[in-house]
Design an enzyme around this catalytic site. Structure first.
Site, PDB file in Angstrom:
ATOM      1  CB  SER A  87       1.926  -2.746  -7.620  1.00  0.00           C
ATOM      2  OG  SER A  87       2.353  -4.079  -7.641  1.00  0.00           O
ATOM      3  CG  ASP A 201       3.882  -3.602  -4.554  1.00  0.00           C
ATOM      4  OD1 ASP A 201       3.121  -2.619  -4.615  1.00  0.00           O
ATOM      5  OD2 ASP A 201       3.705  -4.640  -5.210  1.00  0.00           O
TER       6      ASP A 201
END
Length: 338
Positions: A87, A201
């Site tokens: 991320s 993510d």
């Protein structure tokens, strides 16, 4: 990046927001076959000769603290030869690997709340609220397009194949495709379709991806976790009794019917973004704890999850300085043990 209304917060630069540890040398055998040799070299070398594998964790805006950590590592002469990130860790790590961290820092510290909102390209289709093309376009213009295999350091962005339900390591191809996949928070950013996969993510399954760095030879492995729980800020309910006027959330009988109504009103006043932020933080903190139990880095630098919400990108200057402060404290502890 998602903006929302937030209440006033305490100043970031306080000791309670920095945690961390230096692993006991006798415990480093967990997953690090070269650890004992690295420690021998560490004691006999100046820091300028030490190479690092750097693991940068997920955490939204708190990931801006990675910038301060990297700057402090470089200032002390460490050589970063390997980076893995999830991320926001993948974003900051990728920009550093491309040699544009200073430019990114200068850009991000100028962002105000309205600037953050202007970077959001909302959509009603595609499995998310934000396409992410606008912010990635701005970053691509700032940093330039790069192929991962051409970067001067080993780099891996971690994402999740949402359909196969497994972790994916992106270490080849377009840098910004890898970053875009790794930052795709489910429900907020639309997934990235890459090679027939729907990627989201990386923090969903691996907020602190140590494993990709195990294939790289370096003297030390340093992990930066920006989802740490600070016991001084968040005391457990088991360690203290409720204060005067404070209801025990686990005991409906003790607060009565009026107390239950008041508690319900407070919960409804929480914004959707605050509730989502708390949920993501809790999930990542739990997964991080289990991941680090299996992979012991030489140095763990931790930033409290209470330092900022995941969408507060307009607090970049504070968060960068917080990251630097946490790095200073952790590196000083490391130096004291050498």
């Amino acid at each position: 990046m998602v903006a929302g209304a937030v209440g006033a917060r305490e100043p970031l630069l306080q000791a309670g927001h920095c945690l961390g540890s230096v692993r006991n040398p006798s415990a480093r055998a967990h997953g690090f076959a070269l650890a004992s040799k690295a420690l021998t070299r560490e004691r006999s070398m100046p820091s300028s000769n030490l190479s690092l594998s750097l693991v940068l964790g997920a955490g939204g805006a708190r990931g801006l603290a990675h910038i301060g950590v990297i700057e402090e590592l470089i200032a002390r002469g460490y050589r970063i030869v390997s980076i893995a990130g999830s991320s926001m860790g993948a974003l900051v790590g990728g920009i550093y690997a491309a040699g544009k961290l200073e430019e990114y820092r200068d850009w991000v510290i100028k962002l105000q709340r309205l600037d953050v909102l202007r970077l959001l390209d909302f959509t009603w289709r595609g499995g998310g609220m934000i396409r992410g093309e606008r912010v990635i376009g701005v970053l691509r213009e700032l940093v330039g397009e790069h192929q991962i295999e051409s970067l001067p350091v080993s780099y891996t962005a971690v994402a999740v194949d949402i359909d196969a339900e497994r972790e994916v390591w992106l270490s080849r191809g377009s840098l910004f495709s890898a970053i875009r996949a790794s930052i795709a928070i489910p429900g907020i950013f639309t997934p990235l379709e890459l090679h027939g996969r729907r990627l989201v993510d990386g923090g969903l399954l691996n907020p602190v991806p140590v494993a990709p760095t195990l294939r790289d030879l370096s003297d030390l492995t340093v992990v930066v976790n920006v989802n740490a729980v600070n016991g001084q800020i968040l005391p457990s309910s088991a360690s203290r009794a409720p204060e005067a006027g404070e209801e025990d959330a686990n005991d409906d009988a003790s607060i009565g019917w009026w107390g239950r109504i008041r508690r319900g009103r407070r919960l409804r006043r929480q914004s959707t973004m605050e509730l989502l932020a708390r949920s993501l933080d809790l999930m990542m903190q739990s997964i991080t704890r289990h991941r680090l139990a299996g992979h012991h880095p030489h140095l763990l630098i931790e930033v409290s999850r209470d330092a900022a919400s995941f969408y507060e990108f307009w607090r970049a200057q504070e968060l960068i300085e917080l990251g630097r402060r946490c790095a200073v404290q952790a590196l000083d502890r490391l130096a004291a043990q050498r």
